[in-house]
Design a protein around this motif. Structure first.
Motif, short mmCIF file in Angstrom:
data_model
loop_
_atom_site.label_atom_id
_atom_site.label_comp_id
_atom_site.label_asym_id
_atom_site.label_seq_id
_atom_site.Cartn_x
_atom_site.Cartn_y
_atom_site.Cartn_z
N LEU A 97 0.81 -1.22 0.00
CA LEU A 97 0.00 0.00 0.00
C LEU A 97 0.85 1.27 0.00
O LEU A 97 0.46 2.28 -0.57
CB LEU A 97 -0.93 0.00 1.21
N PHE A 98 2.00 1.21 0.65
CA PHE A 98 2.90 2.37 0.77
C PHE A 98 4.32 1.96 0.40
O PHE A 98 5.20 1.89 1.26
CB PHE A 98 2.85 2.92 2.20
N PRO A 99 4.58 1.68 -0.87
CA PRO A 99 5.89 1.15 -1.28
C PRO A 99 7.05 2.11 -1.06
O PRO A 99 8.19 1.66 -0.91
CB PRO A 99 5.71 0.85 -2.77
N GLY A 100 6.80 3.38 -0.98
CA GLY A 100 7.88 4.34 -0.76
C GLY A 100 8.22 4.57 0.70
O GLY A 100 9.20 5.24 1.02
N LEU A 101 7.44 4.00 1.59
CA LEU A 101 7.66 4.17 3.02
C LEU A 101 8.74 3.20 3.48
O LEU A 101 8.68 2.00 3.21
CB LEU A 101 6.36 3.91 3.79
N ASN A 102 9.75 3.72 4.17
CA ASN A 102 10.83 2.88 4.67
C ASN A 102 10.26 1.81 5.58
O ASN A 102 9.37 2.06 6.38
CB ASN A 102 11.84 3.74 5.43
N HIS A 103 10.81 0.59 5.47
CA HIS A 103 10.24 -0.54 6.22
C HIS A 103 10.30 -0.35 7.73
O HIS A 103 9.55 -0.99 8.46
CB HIS A 103 10.92 -1.85 5.82
N CYS A 104 11.15 0.53 8.22
CA CYS A 104 11.21 0.73 9.67
C CYS A 104 9.98 1.48 10.19
O CYS A 104 9.75 1.52 11.40
CB CYS A 104 12.50 1.45 10.07
N HIS A 105 9.16 2.03 9.31
CA HIS A 105 7.94 2.74 9.72
C HIS A 105 6.66 1.94 9.50
O HIS A 105 5.58 2.39 9.88
CB HIS A 105 7.83 4.06 8.95
N LEU A 106 6.76 0.77 8.90
CA LEU A 106 5.56 0.00 8.57
C LEU A 106 4.76 -0.40 9.81
O LEU A 106 3.54 -0.41 9.79
CB LEU A 106 5.94 -1.24 7.76
N HIS A 107 5.47 -0.71 10.90
CA HIS A 107 4.75 -1.11 12.13
C HIS A 107 3.91 0.02 12.70
O HIS A 107 2.94 -0.22 13.40
CB HIS A 107 5.74 -1.64 13.17
N VAL A 108 4.26 1.25 12.37
CA VAL A 108 3.51 2.41 12.87
C VAL A 108 2.15 2.50 12.19
O VAL A 108 1.14 2.80 12.84
CB VAL A 108 4.32 3.72 12.67
N ILE A 109 2.11 2.23 10.90
CA ILE A 109 0.84 2.35 10.16
C ILE A 109 0.02 1.07 10.16
O ILE A 109 -1.15 1.09 9.79
CB ILE A 109 1.08 2.83 8.71
N GLN A 110 0.60 -0.04 10.59
CA GLN A 110 -0.08 -1.33 10.54
C GLN A 110 -1.42 -1.34 11.26
O GLN A 110 -2.41 -1.81 10.68
CB GLN A 110 0.85 -2.43 11.08
N PRO A 111 -1.55 -0.83 12.50
CA PRO A 111 -2.87 -0.86 13.15
C PRO A 111 -3.93 -0.05 12.39
O PRO A 111 -5.10 -0.46 12.31
CB PRO A 111 -2.61 -0.25 14.53
N THR A 112 -3.54 1.06 11.80
CA THR A 112 -4.47 1.89 11.04
C THR A 112 -4.92 1.17 9.77
O THR A 112 -6.11 1.19 9.42
CB THR A 112 -3.84 3.25 10.70
N VAL A 113 -3.97 0.54 9.09
CA VAL A 113 -4.31 -0.20 7.87
C VAL A 113 -5.27 -1.35 8.21
O VAL A 113 -6.28 -1.55 7.53
CB VAL A 113 -3.03 -0.74 7.18
N GLN A 114 -4.98 -2.07 9.28
CA GLN A 114 -5.83 -3.19 9.67
C GLN A 114 -7.24 -2.71 10.04
O GLN A 114 -8.23 -3.29 9.62
CB GLN A 114 -5.21 -3.96 10.82
N ALA A 115 -7.32 -1.62 10.79
CA ALA A 115 -8.64 -1.07 11.18
C ALA A 115 -9.42 -0.60 9.96
O ALA A 115 -10.64 -0.79 9.87
CB ALA A 115 -8.45 0.08 12.16
N THR A 116 -8.74 0.01 9.00
CA THR A 116 -9.40 0.47 7.77
C THR A 116 -9.93 -0.71 6.97
O THR A 116 -11.04 -0.65 6.42
CB THR A 116 -8.43 1.32 6.93
N CYS A 117 -9.14 -1.78 6.92
CA CYS A 117 -9.60 -2.98 6.21
C CYS A 117 -10.84 -3.55 6.87
O CYS A 117 -11.79 -3.95 6.18
CB CYS A 117 -8.48 -4.02 6.17
N GLU A 118 -10.85 -3.59 8.19
CA GLU A 118 -12.03 -4.08 8.90
C GLU A 118 -13.24 -3.19 8.63
O GLU A 118 -14.35 -3.68 8.43
CB GLU A 118 -11.74 -4.16 10.40
#
Length: 136
Positions: free
Chosen positions: A99-120
């Motif tokens: 979803l965010f290919p330009g985002l450095n992988h060290c930041h993915l855990h920060v957006i993960q809860p928001t992405v999961q909640a949006t999917c739900e």
């Protein structure tokens, strides 16, 4: 910087040419294998293959939504594991990476809860496995 560190620096280490070229080749082979393993395990799963074959009840949504396609054809594993995050170079959070290919992988855990909640919220199947054996 990466090329200098991994490819060129062995040749300036004072070791023989054979040792230097061996170090470079071993690095390339190991990195390639790790990438292949982690990228394939996150895409080649029964649910994703069913979607590619058109066997899903959400076919219309997937045809019209790029983001829904990215989520449903990928999956995460061990998202709370620092070890797997480092060892896989962030590929354990494949959904967020797509979803965010330009985002450095060290930041993915920060957006993960928001992405999961949006999917739900939008009823998009978010596949996240607790560990490596679970995804296998």
């Amino acid at each position: 910087a990466y090329m200098a560190l991994t490819v060129l620096s062995p040749f300036f280490s004072g070791k023989s040419f054979l040792v230097s070229i061996s170090c470079v080749l071993i690095h390339i082979v190991v990195a390639g294998w790790l990438f292949a393993i982690f990228s394939q395990i996150n895409h080649l799963n029964e649910f994703s293959i069913d979607i590619v074959n058109g066997e899903t009840k959400d076919k219309k949504m997937l045809e019209n939504s790029w983001a829904a396609q990215q989520v449903t054809t990928s999956n995460n594993f061990a998202t709370n594991s620092f070890f797997w995050h480092i060892f896989s170079n962030g590929l354990n959070m494949q959904i967020e990476h797509h979803l965010f290919p330009g985002l450095n992988h060290c930041h993915l855990h920060v957006i993960q809860p928001t992405v999961q909640a949006t999917c739900e919220e939008f009823r998009i199947h978010y596949k996240s496995f607790e560990s490596w054996p679970d995804i296998m």
